[in-house]
Write an enzyme that holds these catalytic residues in place. Structure first.
Site, PDB file in Angstrom:
ATOM      1  N   GLY A  43       1.013  -1.276  -0.118  1.00  0.00           N
ATOM      2  CA  GLY A  43      -0.023  -0.073   0.056  1.00  0.00           C
ATOM      3  C   GLY A  43       0.970   1.387   0.036  1.00  0.00           C
ATOM      4  CB  SER A 110       4.877  -2.841  -3.037  1.00  0.00           C
ATOM      5  OG  SER A 110       4.341  -1.781  -3.573  1.00  0.00           O
ATOM      6  CD1 TRP A 111       3.355  -0.063   3.058  1.00  0.00           C
ATOM      7  CD2 TRP A 111       4.867   1.689   2.599  1.00  0.00           C
ATOM      8  NE1 TRP A 111       3.539   0.787   4.134  1.00  0.00           N
ATOM      9  CE2 TRP A 111       4.369   1.790   3.851  1.00  0.00           C
ATOM     10  CE3 TRP A 111       5.560   2.713   1.977  1.00  0.00           C
ATOM     11  CZ2 TRP A 111       4.954   2.892   4.615  1.00  0.00           C
ATOM     12  CZ3 TRP A 111       5.991   3.627   2.866  1.00  0.00           C
ATOM     13  CH2 TRP A 111       5.656   3.683   4.175  1.00  0.00           C
ATOM     14  CG  HIS A 291       4.191  -4.158  -8.123  1.00  0.00           C
ATOM     15  ND1 HIS A 291       5.826  -3.601  -7.801  1.00  0.00           N
ATOM     16  CD2 HIS A 291       3.318  -3.841  -7.388  1.00  0.00           C
ATOM     17  CE1 HIS A 291       5.384  -3.127  -6.514  1.00  0.00           C
ATOM     18  NE2 HIS A 291       3.944  -3.258  -6.195  1.00  0.00           N
TER      19      HIS A 291
END
Length: 321
Positions: A43, A110-111, A291
């Site tokens: 996120g 990711s985050w 991703h």
């Protein structure tokens, strides 16, 4: 190809008040006396689900999953108050202490890779190692690439839908324009902006179109869009190049980096830059992947990575695990 481990249910569920506003939802699954691992979701604003536990052998790992401030089953939902990178780092440390864990393995994509690096650099003595996917260093050029200009040239059709809620006069600063609507009082405009923001991310997350991934983003649209935009207009509350600059603090820790060759959200040069300043890391570039953590090649690499880390870390002298 190595598949995910079968879905399992938690053996313990916790709620942890971390300040006068926020209460976190935490699950434990797998083996209570196994190697502790914390799943750090993306996120920011996405939350965890049942699949979050499936990257780990439940016979070897004590699996900790938690929903970060403002998302998932943590409360209050989509709240931006007292919600920064450093609040989340402190939350992770509170969770570790609350669960009586000395050291743990960090697993983030990711985050989640951003937050894992930030936590490890602040608390290196509490980390056995890191398994990271889809590296996101939260530098201004990364925000510009995905939310202003760059990825737009690869997906002009999807980009048109992303732009739709924003009048042409405001498109020179798209993140600011989205932030105004996502934090405004017009709930219809807020949801239109949230859906456009999250759908853009969901549609570009996989190498091949995957409606299920898009739907998962849409289901979490408000928390993802509000919290991401809040973090990103503030450069994720990081100093310039902070995560790369401070890698010397954790250069001794073992790491496995998994990154899709055709990752459009977080381009491969992020992972390459991190690998160059992390001598104890292994970089795995997945040829046919973008991703998403759910793509077949990414799943295979991540499950193999956690198996490899379990073998490596279980050889530690007794008392260090």
């Amino acid at each position: 190809m190595q598949p995910l481990y079968p879905e399992i249910k938690p053996y313990a569920v916790h709620t942890l008040a971390v300040d006068h506003i926020h209460t976190l939802h935490i699950d434990e699954s797998g083996t209570p006396d196994g190697l502790p691992v914390v799943f750090v979701h993306g996120g920011p604003g996405a939350g965890c689900d049942a699949q979050s536990r499936s990257y780990f052998d439940p016979n070897l790992y004590r699996i900790i999953t938690f929903d970060q401030r403002g998302c998932g089953r943590s409360t209050p939902f989509a709240s931006l108050e007292n919600n920064t990178t450093w609040h989340l780092v402190d939350d992770m440390e509170r969770i570790r202490e609350h669960l009586g864990i000395d050291k743990w393995l960090l697993f983030g994509g990711s985050w989640g890779s951003t937050l894992s690096l930030a936590y490890a650099q602040r608390h290196p003595e509490r980390v056995h190692g890191l398994v990271l996917r889809g590296i996101f260093l939260c530098r201004p050029q990364e925000f510009h690439w995905f939310y202003q200009e760059g990825a737009s040239r690869l997906f002009p059709d999807y980009w048109q839908d992303y732009l739709a809620p924003i009048p042409p006069a405001e498109r020179g600063e798209l993140m600011q324009a989205f932030y105004k609507r996502l934090t405004g009082e017009d709930q219809i405009a807020q949801m239109q902006a949230a859906k456009a923001w999250s759908c853009w991310e969901g549609r570009t997350a996989t190498l091949r179109p995957n409606p299920e991934v898009v739907e998962r983003f849409n289901e979490r649209a408000l928390s993802i869009a509000r919290i991401e935009c809040h973090f990103f207009i503030n450069n994720a509350f990081l100093e310039p190049d902070q995560l790369l600059r401070d890698m010397h603090k954790i250069a001794h820790l073992p790491g496995i980096i998994v990154h899709g060759r055709y990752d459009v959200i977080c381009p491969l040069d992020n992972a390459w830059a991190l690998h160059q300043v992390w001598p104890n890391s292994e970089l795995q570039i997945i040829r046919e992947a973008g991703h998403s953590a759910g793509e077949r090649g990414i799943v295979d690499a991540l499950v193999r990575a956690t198996d490899q880390m379990a073998r490596r870390l279980r050889k530690l002298p007794k008392g260090e695990a």
